[in-house]
Scaffold this active site. Structure first.
Site, mmCIF file in Angstrom:
data_model
loop_
_atom_site.group_PDB
_atom_site.id
_atom_site.type_symbol
_atom_site.label_atom_id
_atom_site.label_comp_id
_atom_site.label_asym_id
_atom_site.label_seq_id
_atom_site.Cartn_x
_atom_site.Cartn_y
_atom_site.Cartn_z
ATOM 1 C CD GLU A 1 -3.889 -6.179 2.027
ATOM 2 O OE1 GLU A 1 -4.707 -5.574 2.751
ATOM 3 O OE2 GLU A 1 -2.669 -5.979 2.081
ATOM 4 C CD GLU B 1 -3.183 -0.999 1.942
ATOM 5 O OE1 GLU B 1 -3.026 -0.477 3.042
ATOM 6 O OE2 GLU B 1 -4.283 -1.403 1.526
HETATM 7 C C1 IPT Z 1 -4.458 -2.980 4.529
HETATM 8 C C2 IPT Z 1 -3.029 -3.468 4.710
HETATM 9 O O1 IPT Z 1 -2.353 -3.655 3.503
HETATM 10 C C3 IPT Z 1 -2.937 -4.728 5.517
HETATM 11 O O2 IPT Z 1 -1.611 -4.939 5.890
HETATM 12 C C4 IPT Z 1 -3.827 -4.666 6.706
HETATM 13 O O3 IPT Z 1 -3.374 -3.650 7.538
HETATM 14 C C5 IPT Z 1 -5.248 -4.411 6.241
HETATM 15 O O4 IPT Z 1 -5.333 -3.279 5.486
HETATM 16 C C6 IPT Z 1 -6.218 -4.189 7.357
HETATM 17 O O5 IPT Z 1 -6.309 -5.312 8.127
HETATM 18 S S1 IPT Z 1 -4.613 -1.217 4.759
HETATM 19 C C7 IPT Z 1 -6.223 -0.753 4.078
HETATM 20 C C8 IPT Z 1 -7.345 -1.100 4.968
HETATM 21 C C9 IPT Z 1 -6.204 0.717 3.866
#
Ligand code: IPT
Length: 926
Positions: free
Chosen positions: A212, A121
């Site tokens: 993700e 990110e």
């Molecule tokens: C995204 C992250 O890449 C991951 O590492 C983890 O923190 C996840 O979210 C939340 O559990 S951040 C995204 C919600 C902006």
């Protein structure tokens, strides 16, 4: 982490983060000792036939302390997550070491790794900063230099077009958010239809990749608990939101998380507690939620729907009322633009918050021309929060489904017959039309079950079958098609397995499907001559139906035991297996002999802090400037985790009435303060407060010129993450921001001292790593370790607790003797009365590993799963508990017990215990 379960669910890959800060606790000393060895994980994935997507950072976020950065980063100058040389030099060694280990396990070398993610990110920047393309390309080069040859990816926090120079750009999305306390609240427009548009805008030439997508949610200190998160992101969420992604022709969907596990030791950032269950499909104790079974339906469907890979959504932004005439519904038409045949129609509520049942018919173009479906009459329905994929001109072996409103779970051609598994919600009306050659439709025969089938030959040569999905009905259509018509709960019981083939990568085989119905979990199928061996986990007597080639299933075994099979009238095998779940009596923790010792000798008059670190820095590179005479940031002295102690030696003016101190420790942190041996108060902690200034009155005035010491015990909840690049948020100090003596502005602290984990960055316990132990006296002495001789300690246990403010360590031992062949996850469970909560913090050490941090008045976690391997299931275990009471009246655990949280017979390979070295003298411990 469970690695066979994702494969059994129908997924083909697992992505995983690697935590730089745990591997390089001391700068330049990169270690893969103990649990940090990556190779067993690579090997297990290969053995299970699961591809791996490595996400080594260097920044990972992941609700981890400093977002995965090492603690020493907080005292390294220069902005991190930029091309600043002090940062790029800092990560160089780690990327080289971790990169070469990943490289050795790439698919090109016969390993399971297929992709490597660069950064995480890299999407938002502190004010005044922007995307740094030099950093981006330097980092990619560092991976290449380490031998990575597979494609590099990155996950933009949203499809914002950042870091598109990677090989396969993609993005993240968490459309239902993280408020687990309102798990049924979906906003009307929660379902993101726009992601396809962004994909086409930025990277139309790579797969629409979601690196993700929401698979659960994290929960903060004082939160509502992970069972609510599993509702927020439950099976309804999976149906609506994932199918919407399929409506966007998403061809790479990675769910965060499938398994979250445990933030043991000091892994967590302040925003989360020990459990990182995440409400995921696989719970923290590795048991399976309904979410797992729903995902299995979707994953298996995609795995056999090759036409989907070359689809595009055709009517994006014009979905409301389309194809159904019902404006309360949205329907996306997703067509295979290469094969020019197959269509997928994804139906969902137009208003995601709508819970009404919608009736509709589908008006579609098919190879038979325009059709209104159901063709035999009646209407379809969508119940509340649901979504369906209706297929058109869909190929299943040599069979073409002109359409099916019931969803396809899987299909397989077995012994020249196309077995097609269809499902819908219980009681729903559905219709499936099968193409046929010649003038006469094939004969339809209900081979088993109570379902009723209406049939009608459609003009152009298809046989429409109308039915209600309820239980299981098996229908033979001619001699070449076997239909399983199921309701959802029945469909949940189906597993699709692929016996390993021969040659390289044999466990990754996706050919020669065998379908098995039944069992809590079916892990593997192997064929040897005419013997089919199944393995898996059973939680009760299980009835199986096995759909496998006859020649390779003359004998069938489950977990090595022969199954007594009978042939059904339509050629499949049925069998039943009794399950024996042996009873286990767990030790009763409250009746065990416990030993207790004071773990705060620091407040006794005799105590010497001569060996403590003197806090005497007069400068810091920390972007937050200090205002105290010396820097009082624990990190600047090498202490990055667990409890931290401070000592302030001063000579009284005689007019002091109180000590005022502002301490920062992260959300839910607390601290307690003593003047010499006298407790003068605590900040007990609040999830919304990460820094607190308190004033602590002196019980009596001090005599002028006398020497005194203030001792402060503070909690360190982990470092903040560094989500915004160039923000250096992770450097936010843990320690003392300001202090003063009320009534005596002239009182001077002659010496400040600080203690954290023994050795600081030169941490002592190489096996358990840099984040396992903190700075309590008992931790510095290694009292939490097995083998420490507590013979001279007095008796006392944590449910009796202590009667004043302070810290004690309690120890006991117990034996476990859990039979082989079962998987019985165990948790440490504490009681919690919330009416008039006592204020205390406890940490649970199992065989030296810290697997629980409990804050009584904040919660919410009460059950702390401790995995087998940390717990020795076949022998002795040491449990040590630190108890820090913040009230003058002391405190105690209300209750304490071991509990089995799920029971299955299993084929899980024998668990190798983690090394748990015992206590040895700790030179220099103080
Ligand atoms: C995204 C992250 O890449 C991951 O590492 C983890 O923190 C996840 O979210 C939340 O559990 S951040 C995204 C919600 C902006």
């Amino acid at each position: 982490m469970p690695i066979m379960k994702p494969r059994a669910m129908g997924f083909n890959a697992v992505s995983f983060y690697i935590f730089w800060g745990i591997l390089e606790g001391k700068r330049g000393d990169i270690s893969f000792e103990g649990f940090r060895d990556l190779q067993p994980f690579f090997d297990a994935a290969k053995q299970a036939g699961v591809y791996l997507i490595a996400r080594p950072g260097p920044y990972i976020n992941a609700e981890t302390t400093a977002g995965g950065f090492p603690g020493w980063g907080t005292h390294t100058p220069g902005l991190w997550r930029t091309s600043n040389a002090s940062y790029t030099e800092a990560y160089a060694g780690y990327i080289k070491e971790v990169g070469s280990r990943i490289a050795a396990n790439q698919i090109t070398k016969g390993g399971p790794v297929i992709l490597v993610q660069s950064e995480n990110e890299y999407s938002g920047w502190a004010d005044g900063y922007a995307e740094d393309p030099v950093y981006e390309s330097q980092l990619m080069q560092a991976f290449r230099d380490a031998g990575i040859t597979v494609p590099l990816t990155t996950n933009d926090a949203w499809p914002g077009g950042h870091y598109t120079s990677v090989d396969v750009y993609g993005y993240d999305s968490y459309p239902n958010g993280f408020d687990c306390s309102h798990p049924y609240n979906w906003s009307s427009d929660a379902v993101p239809e726009w992601l396809w548009g962004s994909h086409i805008q930025f990277t139309p030439n790579v797969p629409n990749a979601l690196y993700e997508f929401q698979g659960g949610a994290f929960d903060p200190w004082g939160g509502s608990g992970y069972s609510s998160c599993s509702v927020l992101t439950g099976p309804e969420f999976e149906r609506v939101f994932y199918k919407n992604q399929f409506a966007m022709s998403t061809t790479y969907l990675n769910l965060y998380m499938i398994y979250g596990g445990t933030n043991w030791g000091g892994i967590a950032h302040p925003g989360v507690y020990t459990s990182y269950d995440y409400g995921s499909a696989i719970a923290e104790d590795r048991s399976l939620r309904e979410k797992f079974y729903e995902l299995k339906l979707q994953a298996n469907f995609l795995a056999v729907s090759t036409a989907y890979l070359t689809t595009r959504p055709m009517n994006i932004y014009n979905t409301q009322g389309s194809f159904t005439g019902n404006s309360a519904l949205k329907t996306t038409q997703v067509l295979d633009v290469v094969g020019n045949k197959t269509g997928f129609y994804v139906v969902r509520q137009a208003d995601a918050s709508n819970n009404d049942t919608q009736s509709y018919t589908l008006n579609l173009e098919t190879s038979l021309g325009a059709l209104t479906i159901p063709a035999i009459g009646g209407s379809l329905s969508l119940n509340g929060k649901d979504s369906k994929i209706h297929v058109v001109d869909y190929t299943a072996g040599t069979t073409t489904l002109v359409y099916s409103t019931a969803e396809v779970m899987t299909w397989a051609t077995i012994d020249n017959r196309d077995v097609i598994v269809l499902y819908g919600n219980a009681g729903e009306l559905h219709e499936t039309a099968i193409k046929f050659d010649g003038a006469t439709p094939p004969a339809v025969k209900i081979a088993s079950g109570n379902g009723k089938i209406k049939q009608k030959a459609l003009v152009g040569g298809a046989l429409a079958l109308q039915y209600t999905t309820s239980g299981q009905t098996v229908v033979e259509v001619g001699s070449e098609v076997l239909l399983y018509i199921l309701d959802r709960k029945e469909a949940y019981q189906f597993w699709v397995l692929h016996p390993p083939s021969t040659g390289d990568m044999t466990h990754f085989n996706t050919d020669n499907p065998i379908i098995v119905k039944g069992g809590y979990l079916v892990r593997t199928a192997t064929v040897n001559g005419n013997v089919l061996s199944l393995t898996g986990d059973l939680n009760s007597t299980s009835n199986f139906e096995i759909i496998a080639p006859a020649a390779s299933s003359r004998t069938v075994t489950f977990n090595g035991q022969p199954l007594l099979t009978t042939k059904t009238s339509y050629g499949t095998l049925s069998a039943s297996k009794k399950v024996v779940l042996p009873p286990v009596v767990l030790p009763n923790l409250s009746s065990l002999p416990w030993k207790a010792a004071n773990s705060l000798p620091e407040i006794s008059a005799q105590y010497s802090d001569a060996l403590w670190t003197v806090a005497n820095h007069t400068s810091t590179v920390n972007p937050i400037q200090f205002t105290t005479p010396v820097v009082l940031y624990a990190g600047d002295y090498g202490f990055h985790t667990g409890n931290i102690l401070w000592r302030a030696h001063f000579s009284a003016t005689g007019t002091e009435t109180a000590f005022k101190v502002d301490i920062v420790g992260g959300s839910a942190f607390g601290y307690s303060v003593w003047l010499d041996s006298t407790f003068i108060g605590s900040w007990v902690g609040d999830p919304a407060v990460s820094e607190f200034e308190g004033t602590f009155s002196f019980p009596k005035s001090l005599s002028k010129g006398t020497n005194h010491v203030i001792t402060i015990l503070q909690d360190h909840m982990g470092y903040e993450e560094d989500w915004a690049s160039a923000s250096d948020d992770f450097k936010t100090p843990r320690g003392i921001m300001s202090y003063s003596f009320i009534g005596s502005p002239l009182t001077v602290v002659n010496t400040w001292k600080v203690a954290g984990n023994l050795g600081g960055e030169e941490f002592i316990d190489r096996t358990r790593g840099p984040l396992n132990e903190g700075g309590l006296y008992g931790e510095r002495q290694g009292w939490h370790l097995p083998g420490f001789d507590d013979a001279r300690w007095s008796s006392g246990n944590p449910t009796m607790g202590i009667s004043q403010a302070g810290v004690s360590m309690f120890r006991t031992k117990f034996n476990l003797n859990i039979p082989q062949g079962v998987d019985y996850p165990i948790s440490i469970v504490v009681g919690n009365s919330t009416s008039t909560p006592k204020h205390f913090r406890a940490q649970f050490y199992v065989n030296g590993y810290q697997f629980g941090k409990y804050i009584n008045h904040i919660g919410p976690q009460k059950a702390f799963p401790v995995p087998q391997g940390i717990l020795n299931y076949h022998g002795e275990n040491t449990l040590a508990i630190s108890l820090w009471t913040a009230d003058a009246t002391g405190g105690n655990l209300e209750s304490l017990a071991l509990q089995i949280t799920s029971k299955v017979e299993t084929s899980m390979p024998a668990v190798v215990n983690q090394p748990s070295p015992g206590w040895t003298p700790r030179p220099g411990a103080f």
